[in-house]
Design a protein around this motif. Sequence first.
Motif, PDB file in Angstrom:
ATOM      1  N   ASP A 111      -8.864  -9.313  -0.444  1.00  0.00           N
ATOM      2  CA  ASP A 111      -8.392  -9.708  -1.822  1.00  0.00           C
ATOM      3  C   ASP A 111      -7.281  -8.286  -2.101  1.00  0.00           C
TER       4      ASP A 111
ATOM      5  N   GLN B 170      -6.911  -5.943  -3.642  1.00  0.00           N
ATOM      6  CA  GLN B 170      -8.247  -4.602  -4.445  1.00  0.00           C
ATOM      7  C   GLN B 170      -7.926  -3.851  -2.726  1.00  0.00           C
TER       8      GLN B 170
ATOM      9  N   ARG C 229      -6.283  -0.932  -0.714  1.00  0.00           N
ATOM     10  CA  ARG C 229      -7.299   0.453  -0.601  1.00  0.00           C
ATOM     11  C   ARG C 229      -7.459   0.531   0.943  1.00  0.00           C
TER      12      ARG C 229
ATOM     13  N   VAL D 103      -7.340   2.771  -8.275  1.00  0.00           N
ATOM     14  CA  VAL D 103      -7.347   1.744  -8.665  1.00  0.00           C
ATOM     15  C   VAL D 103      -7.445   1.650 -10.140  1.00  0.00           C
TER      16      VAL D 103
ATOM     17  N   ARG E 106      -6.143  -0.927 -11.438  1.00  0.00           N
ATOM     18  CA  ARG E 106      -6.586  -2.228 -12.642  1.00  0.00           C
ATOM     19  C   ARG E 106      -5.768  -3.369 -11.290  1.00  0.00           C
ATOM     20  N   HIS E 107      -6.478  -4.283 -11.467  1.00  0.00           N
ATOM     21  CA  HIS E 107      -6.403  -5.691 -10.638  1.00  0.00           C
ATOM     22  C   HIS E 107      -6.296  -6.347 -11.396  1.00  0.00           C
ATOM     23  N   ASP E 108      -5.191  -7.500 -10.933  1.00  0.00           N
ATOM     24  CA  ASP E 108      -5.384  -8.786 -11.857  1.00  0.00           C
ATOM     25  C   ASP E 108      -4.285 -10.097 -10.827  1.00  0.00           C
ATOM     26  N   ARG E 109      -4.788 -10.920 -10.776  1.00  0.00           N
ATOM     27  CA  ARG E 109      -4.614 -12.293 -10.582  1.00  0.00           C
ATOM     28  C   ARG E 109      -4.085 -13.128 -10.970  1.00  0.00           C
TER      29      ARG E 109
ATOM     30  N   GLU F 221      -1.453 -11.206  -6.134  1.00  0.00           N
ATOM     31  CA  GLU F 221      -2.116 -10.501  -7.569  1.00  0.00           C
ATOM     32  C   GLU F 221      -1.315  -9.281  -7.725  1.00  0.00           C
ATOM     33  N   THR F 222      -2.020  -8.390  -8.636  1.00  0.00           N
ATOM     34  CA  THR F 222      -1.040  -7.268  -8.588  1.00  0.00           C
ATOM     35  C   THR F 222      -1.853  -6.340  -8.646  1.00  0.00           C
ATOM     36  N   VAL F 223      -1.994  -4.884  -8.541  1.00  0.00           N
ATOM     37  CA  VAL F 223      -2.887  -3.499  -8.329  1.00  0.00           C
ATOM     38  C   VAL F 223      -2.169  -2.851  -8.978  1.00  0.00           C
TER      39      VAL F 223
ATOM     40  N   TYR G 296       1.236  -6.793   1.088  1.00  0.00           N
ATOM     41  CA  TYR G 296       2.133  -6.057   0.643  1.00  0.00           C
ATOM     42  C   TYR G 296       3.423  -6.768   0.379  1.00  0.00           C
TER      43      TYR G 296
END
Length: 130
Positions: A35, A37, A41, A82, A84-87, A93-95, A125
């Motif tokens: 994913d 996130q 990382r 980190v 926030r991690h949104d799908r 997705e955004t991180v 990315y």
Amino acid sequence: MPTPDSFACPCGLPAAYQACCGRWHHGALHLQAPDAQVLMRSRYSAYVLDDLDYVLQTWHPDTRPAVLAPNEPGTKWLGLEVRRHDRQDADHETVEFVARVRAHGRASRLHEVSRFVREGGRWLYVDGVI
């Protein structure tokens, strides 16, 4: 120098590098982060370790620079948070993260909301808002 199995992963998770981001950098799971996130990382760890080839390989070709400069001597990456991690859907997705670094004797923070897309089964990315 420590072996990859013996040093903590730069991304900050409580695991050895090889069991954490190292598996995405090299070996059978190369470039297969599950994913955004995990990919973010692993990209942070790649910046810390100057694995710029990995950073470029995980950057979408529409926004990827031609080259990246290695860390300047004396640069020290201080940590990753980190936030926030949104799908948005199965392939977007955004991180949101904060990366801290010290260069030229000055500490600074990079606070970014990054966009990622999955193409051909691989997370990439795209870009970010600082």
